[in-house]
Design a protein around this motif. Sequence first.
Motif, mmCIF file in Angstrom:
data_model
loop_
_atom_site.group_PDB
_atom_site.id
_atom_site.type_symbol
_atom_site.label_atom_id
_atom_site.label_comp_id
_atom_site.label_asym_id
_atom_site.label_seq_id
_atom_site.Cartn_x
_atom_site.Cartn_y
_atom_site.Cartn_z
ATOM 1 N N MET A 336 47.401 28.710 41.408
ATOM 2 C CA MET A 336 46.295 27.753 41.429
ATOM 3 C C MET A 336 45.094 28.326 42.194
ATOM 4 S SD MET A 336 48.518 24.274 42.101
ATOM 5 C CE MET A 336 47.126 23.134 42.157
ATOM 6 N N LEU A 337 45.369 28.969 43.336
ATOM 7 C CA LEU A 337 44.287 29.573 44.100
ATOM 8 C C LEU A 337 43.611 30.689 43.312
ATOM 9 C CD1 LEU A 337 45.741 29.834 47.721
ATOM 10 C CD2 LEU A 337 43.798 28.463 46.998
ATOM 11 N N SER A 338 44.408 31.510 42.638
ATOM 12 C CA SER A 338 43.833 32.627 41.882
ATOM 13 C C SER A 338 43.014 32.141 40.693
ATOM 14 C CB SER A 338 44.950 33.564 41.403
ATOM 15 O OG SER A 338 45.777 32.913 40.461
ATOM 16 N N ARG A 339 43.316 30.926 40.222
ATOM 17 C CA ARG A 339 42.552 30.344 39.110
ATOM 18 C C ARG A 339 41.316 29.582 39.594
ATOM 19 N NH1 ARG A 339 45.791 29.836 34.403
ATOM 20 N NH2 ARG A 339 46.943 31.805 34.238
ATOM 21 N N GLY A 340 41.074 29.616 40.896
ATOM 22 C CA GLY A 340 39.872 28.989 41.437
ATOM 23 C C GLY A 340 40.037 27.558 41.898
ATOM 24 N N VAL A 341 41.254 27.030 41.911
ATOM 25 C CA VAL A 341 41.476 25.672 42.418
ATOM 26 C C VAL A 341 41.259 25.681 43.931
ATOM 27 C CG1 VAL A 341 43.131 23.781 42.655
ATOM 28 C CG2 VAL A 341 43.136 25.205 40.587
ATOM 29 N N PRO A 342 40.419 24.808 44.471
ATOM 30 C CA PRO A 342 40.133 24.834 45.911
ATOM 31 C C PRO A 342 41.392 24.618 46.751
ATOM 32 C CG PRO A 342 38.559 23.454 44.745
ATOM 33 C CD PRO A 342 39.633 23.786 43.767
ATOM 34 N N ALA A 343 41.486 25.370 47.834
ATOM 35 C CA ALA A 343 42.633 25.249 48.738
ATOM 36 C C ALA A 343 42.742 23.831 49.283
ATOM 37 C CB ALA A 343 42.509 26.257 49.884
ATOM 38 N N HIS A 344 41.596 23.206 49.569
ATOM 39 C CA HIS A 344 41.602 21.847 50.111
ATOM 40 C C HIS A 344 42.272 20.864 49.153
ATOM 41 C CE1 HIS A 344 38.450 23.978 52.273
ATOM 42 N NE2 HIS A 344 38.494 23.054 53.220
ATOM 43 N N PHE A 345 41.986 21.014 47.852
ATOM 44 C CA PHE A 345 42.579 20.121 46.857
ATOM 45 C C PHE A 345 44.099 20.296 46.817
ATOM 46 C CE2 PHE A 345 44.168 19.549 42.512
ATOM 47 C CZ PHE A 345 43.830 18.217 42.300
ATOM 48 N N ILE A 346 44.558 21.552 46.894
ATOM 49 C CA ILE A 346 46.004 21.813 46.857
ATOM 50 C C ILE A 346 46.688 21.207 48.079
ATOM 51 C CG2 ILE A 346 47.771 23.606 46.790
ATOM 52 C CD1 ILE A 346 45.702 25.439 45.467
ATOM 53 N N ILE A 347 46.065 21.347 49.247
ATOM 54 C CA ILE A 347 46.650 20.801 50.481
ATOM 55 C C ILE A 347 46.721 19.279 50.415
ATOM 56 C CG2 ILE A 347 46.299 20.516 52.973
ATOM 57 C CD1 ILE A 347 45.072 23.339 52.978
ATOM 58 N N VAL A 348 45.653 18.645 49.959
ATOM 59 C CA VAL A 348 45.636 17.180 49.850
ATOM 60 C C VAL A 348 46.700 16.713 48.861
ATOM 61 C CG1 VAL A 348 44.273 15.193 49.083
ATOM 62 C CG2 VAL A 348 43.220 16.938 50.542
ATOM 63 N N THR A 349 46.836 17.426 47.743
ATOM 64 C CA THR A 349 47.867 17.078 46.768
ATOM 65 C C THR A 349 49.256 17.200 47.384
ATOM 66 O OG1 THR A 349 46.468 17.865 44.960
ATOM 67 C CG2 THR A 349 48.821 17.609 44.495
ATOM 68 N N GLY A 350 49.491 18.296 48.097
ATOM 69 C CA GLY A 350 50.778 18.491 48.754
ATOM 70 C C GLY A 350 51.077 17.416 49.783
ATOM 71 N N ALA A 351 50.064 17.034 50.555
ATOM 72 C CA ALA A 351 50.251 15.976 51.557
ATOM 73 C C ALA A 351 50.597 14.646 50.889
ATOM 74 C CB ALA A 351 49.000 15.832 52.416
ATOM 75 N N ALA A 352 49.942 14.369 49.754
ATOM 76 C CA ALA A 352 50.225 13.125 49.033
ATOM 77 C C ALA A 352 51.655 13.119 48.493
ATOM 78 C CB ALA A 352 49.222 12.954 47.893
ATOM 79 N N VAL A 353 52.094 14.253 47.956
ATOM 80 C CA VAL A 353 53.471 14.358 47.447
ATOM 81 C C VAL A 353 54.467 14.203 48.588
ATOM 82 C CG1 VAL A 353 55.142 15.898 46.353
ATOM 83 C CG2 VAL A 353 52.811 15.762 45.464
ATOM 84 N N PHE A 354 54.174 14.834 49.733
ATOM 85 C CA PHE A 354 55.061 14.732 50.892
ATOM 86 C C PHE A 354 55.143 13.282 51.380
ATOM 87 C CE2 PHE A 354 55.755 14.896 55.531
ATOM 88 C CZ PHE A 354 56.978 15.549 55.554
ATOM 89 N N MET A 355 54.003 12.590 51.397
ATOM 90 C CA MET A 355 53.989 11.193 51.816
ATOM 91 C C MET A 355 54.832 10.343 50.860
ATOM 92 S SD MET A 355 52.820 8.872 53.950
ATOM 93 C CE MET A 355 54.025 7.582 53.726
ATOM 94 N N TYR A 356 54.715 10.590 49.571
ATOM 95 C CA TYR A 356 55.515 9.854 48.589
ATOM 96 C C TYR A 356 57.005 10.136 48.795
ATOM 97 C CZ TYR A 356 57.172 8.116 44.083
ATOM 98 O OH TYR A 356 57.844 7.428 43.099
ATOM 99 N N ALA A 357 57.341 11.390 49.094
ATOM 100 C CA ALA A 357 58.737 11.751 49.343
ATOM 101 C C ALA A 357 59.267 11.053 50.593
ATOM 102 C CB ALA A 357 58.865 13.269 49.499
ATOM 103 N N MET A 358 58.439 10.973 51.626
ATOM 104 C CA MET A 358 58.857 10.304 52.856
ATOM 105 C C MET A 358 59.012 8.791 52.637
ATOM 106 S SD MET A 358 59.519 12.420 55.303
ATOM 107 C CE MET A 358 60.279 13.384 53.989
ATOM 108 N N TRP A 359 58.219 8.240 51.727
ATOM 109 C CA TRP A 359 58.414 6.831 51.379
ATOM 110 C C TRP A 359 59.783 6.657 50.713
ATOM 111 C CZ3 TRP A 359 56.522 2.268 52.589
ATOM 112 C CH2 TRP A 359 56.902 1.165 51.818
ATOM 113 N N GLY A 360 60.156 7.646 49.889
ATOM 114 C CA GLY A 360 61.496 7.616 49.299
ATOM 115 C C GLY A 360 62.580 7.698 50.360
ATOM 116 N N HIS A 361 62.371 8.527 51.391
ATOM 117 C CA HIS A 361 63.307 8.588 52.517
ATOM 118 C C HIS A 361 63.353 7.248 53.253
ATOM 119 C CE1 HIS A 361 63.164 12.864 51.769
ATOM 120 N NE2 HIS A 361 63.916 13.154 52.817
ATOM 121 N N HIS A 362 62.197 6.628 53.357
ATOM 122 C CA HIS A 362 62.084 5.329 54.042
ATOM 123 C C HIS A 362 62.946 4.264 53.346
ATOM 124 C CE1 HIS A 362 60.227 1.958 56.142
ATOM 125 N NE2 HIS A 362 59.864 1.418 54.986
#
Length: 529
Positions: A336-362
């Motif tokens: 994704m980075l090599s294709r020009g996707v901003p690092a910030h967007f990838i981090i925010v996406t990852g944080a959102a996925v992690f939050m959803y996973a933690m809701w599943g743990h909850h």
Amino acid sequence: MKPFLPGLLRSTDADSIYRNRFIIAATVTLACVLELLDTSIVNVAVPHMMGTLGATLDEITWVSIGYVVANVIVLPISGFLANQFGRRNYLALSILVFTVASWACGNSTSLGELVFWRIVQGLGGGGLIATAQATLYEVFPVREMATAMAIFGMGIMFGPSLGPTVGGWITDTWSWPWIFYINLPLGAIALFMVLTFVPDSAHRKVAEAVDYLGLILLAVGVGALQLMLERGEKQDWFESAEILAYAIASFLSLFAFVIRQLEYDHPIVNLRIMRDLQFSVGLLFTFFLGAALFSTVFLFPVYAQTLIGFDAFQTGMIILPSALAAAFTMPIAAKMLSRGVPAHFIIVTGAAVFMYAMWGHHEFTTESGLSDFFWPLLLRGFGLGLVFMPLNNLTLAKIAPKEIPNATGLYNLVRQLGGSVGIAVSATLLVKFEDIKRSGLVEHLAHDNAAMAERLDLFGRMFRQKGESAMAATQKAYALINLQVNKQAMMLAFSDLFLWFGLAIVLLLPLLFWMRTPPRMAQAGDVAH
């Protein structure tokens, strides 16, 4: 210092190094996996060690504590040591010390002997991660740095999670010494590959003088801090004179160390690089990322084994898909980075996925099973994988090449300390939350509560049918209800903690406003220097 076995590396020219870059990446990543594996592999063998060595639970914990303390002492000075001895020599020596100490750990016949060799093993392994990362930053060109960090990140994410699985299988199949002997062939392979393929740094600069006082202050400060974090919850934190002594020693030593490094002409850790706001913000982010990574790895096995009844190997197998997801997400983030996707967007996406996973743990309960665990754990690994590598690249984006070894040492130290703080806070909050939840549940168990009276009568009749007297049946009914209340209170405590760690990562996202992608690096499809 001349390199060990200089004839093994046939060519050190740029073309040869570039051709071997993926072999070099695999080599240093293997070394990192070995080091990280040993932070968690011993935990599942603790009961077996206690029986063999005649140690108490409190005594046997020093097997883990000694290793981790030695690790964090070496991490921040790994760049200095690589400059002094040569990066190739230092990597080779570290692997050699780690491997020999592994053999000695397996041969230990007393607790004192095992703890000593674990400390030596930790000193050998402590510099591997930072030195490996610095090697990749120099060997790979800027346009391929995302790929290099993806390979490196696979090892960082995979190692800690793999420990319980491998440790449980080895201990059950053979015996606990084999969790150390397994390092011997892998260490030998890593040593040979380092001597054959890894080049020395082109930016090496030997210090004109060694700051021995700074070294002592750092060792005391970081070592005491780690001991405080490892022992704090068991000793009731600052109610204990031991923990208070660790805290005072750590604060005074680290304060003096910072002053010393800022004033001394030849510091062993160049703290001046923290003037780079992007690097400092990245350190703060990775501290909490380390806390989330290590704490969730710590909490889920406790939950699975305490409330669900899984053994160590079963728990490790359940966690394994999460580790695999994190590892295989790294190349996706790199692409994704090599294709020009901003690092910030990838981090925010990852944080959102992690939050959803933690809701599943909850949403986990005391009746949850394999089907309930699979997707939340898989998404947890996926989310962390998306955050880790772009954050790593952003943090180090503006650091000069000659300071990369020093910067990677600090970066990995902060992540390690974040993990230690996260585990210590998790263990403490688990007890506190459990007490709070239990008090809330007990309030609803008054005698005039119809559900309580019905449950008490049901359990009483059950025990009377088994031949218990009326008094004994009543006592056992109350004991069973108390057990259920405690179990439910612990479940609610786990549930809240999982949710809070998800929120912690999301709440850090505003820090990204202070992290920018340098234009020339963005054009190269990367954000690493």
